[in-house]
Design a protein around this motif. Sequence first.
Motif, PDB file in Angstrom:
ATOM      1  N   MET A  66       0.840  -1.207   0.000  1.00  0.00           N
ATOM      2  CA  MET A  66       0.000   0.000   0.000  1.00  0.00           C
ATOM      3  C   MET A  66       0.871   1.252   0.000  1.00  0.00           C
ATOM      4  SD  MET A  66      -3.420  -0.796   2.180  1.00  0.00           S
ATOM      5  CE  MET A  66      -4.489   0.274   1.211  1.00  0.00           C
ATOM      6  N   ARG A  67       1.941   1.224   0.781  1.00  0.00           N
ATOM      7  CA  ARG A  67       2.840   2.388   0.817  1.00  0.00           C
ATOM      8  C   ARG A  67       3.495   2.611  -0.539  1.00  0.00           C
ATOM      9  NH1 ARG A  67       5.218   1.219   6.666  1.00  0.00           N
ATOM     10  NH2 ARG A  67       3.903   2.599   7.879  1.00  0.00           N
ATOM     11  N   LEU A  68       3.915   1.511  -1.177  1.00  0.00           N
ATOM     12  CA  LEU A  68       4.618   1.606  -2.455  1.00  0.00           C
ATOM     13  C   LEU A  68       3.741   2.207  -3.558  1.00  0.00           C
ATOM     14  CD1 LEU A  68       7.458   0.962  -3.564  1.00  0.00           C
ATOM     15  CD2 LEU A  68       6.538  -1.180  -4.409  1.00  0.00           C
ATOM     16  N   ILE A  69       2.431   1.914  -3.528  1.00  0.00           N
ATOM     17  CA  ILE A  69       1.549   2.450  -4.569  1.00  0.00           C
ATOM     18  C   ILE A  69       0.914   3.781  -4.152  1.00  0.00           C
ATOM     19  CG2 ILE A  69       1.093   0.151  -5.510  1.00  0.00           C
ATOM     20  CD1 ILE A  69      -1.779   0.403  -4.303  1.00  0.00           C
ATOM     21  N   GLY A  70       1.358   4.307  -3.018  1.00  0.00           N
ATOM     22  CA  GLY A  70       0.877   5.621  -2.588  1.00  0.00           C
ATOM     23  C   GLY A  70      -0.558   5.614  -2.123  1.00  0.00           C
ATOM     24  N   ALA A  71      -1.026   4.476  -1.586  1.00  0.00           N
ATOM     25  CA  ALA A  71      -2.410   4.376  -1.116  1.00  0.00           C
ATOM     26  C   ALA A  71      -2.493   4.762   0.353  1.00  0.00           C
ATOM     27  CB  ALA A  71      -2.915   2.948  -1.301  1.00  0.00           C
TER      28      ALA A  71
END
Length: 85
Positions: A66-71
Amino acid sequence: TAKSLGTTVASLGSPREPGFWLKTPLVKSETKGRVTNKENGQSSAVTLIPIDGPATGGSRMSLPAMRLIGASVTDLTEVEVTLGG
């Protein structure tokens, strides 16, 4: 070429489970895939893990993914799910 499995709404899965994964009813067996945040286009390679439920049901995503996709970890995020890298 990546094969699209469709779109799902992802919420935060268990923060205690490490790694990059998406638990989703869109797959029938564990496989490698990719999730793309529909809002900003950011994506992450993940392990797709099957869960019971209709294909239209929601999915759960790991905190690192989630952090990696900016969510936002507090919101529901619409993601495109594809097979392969």
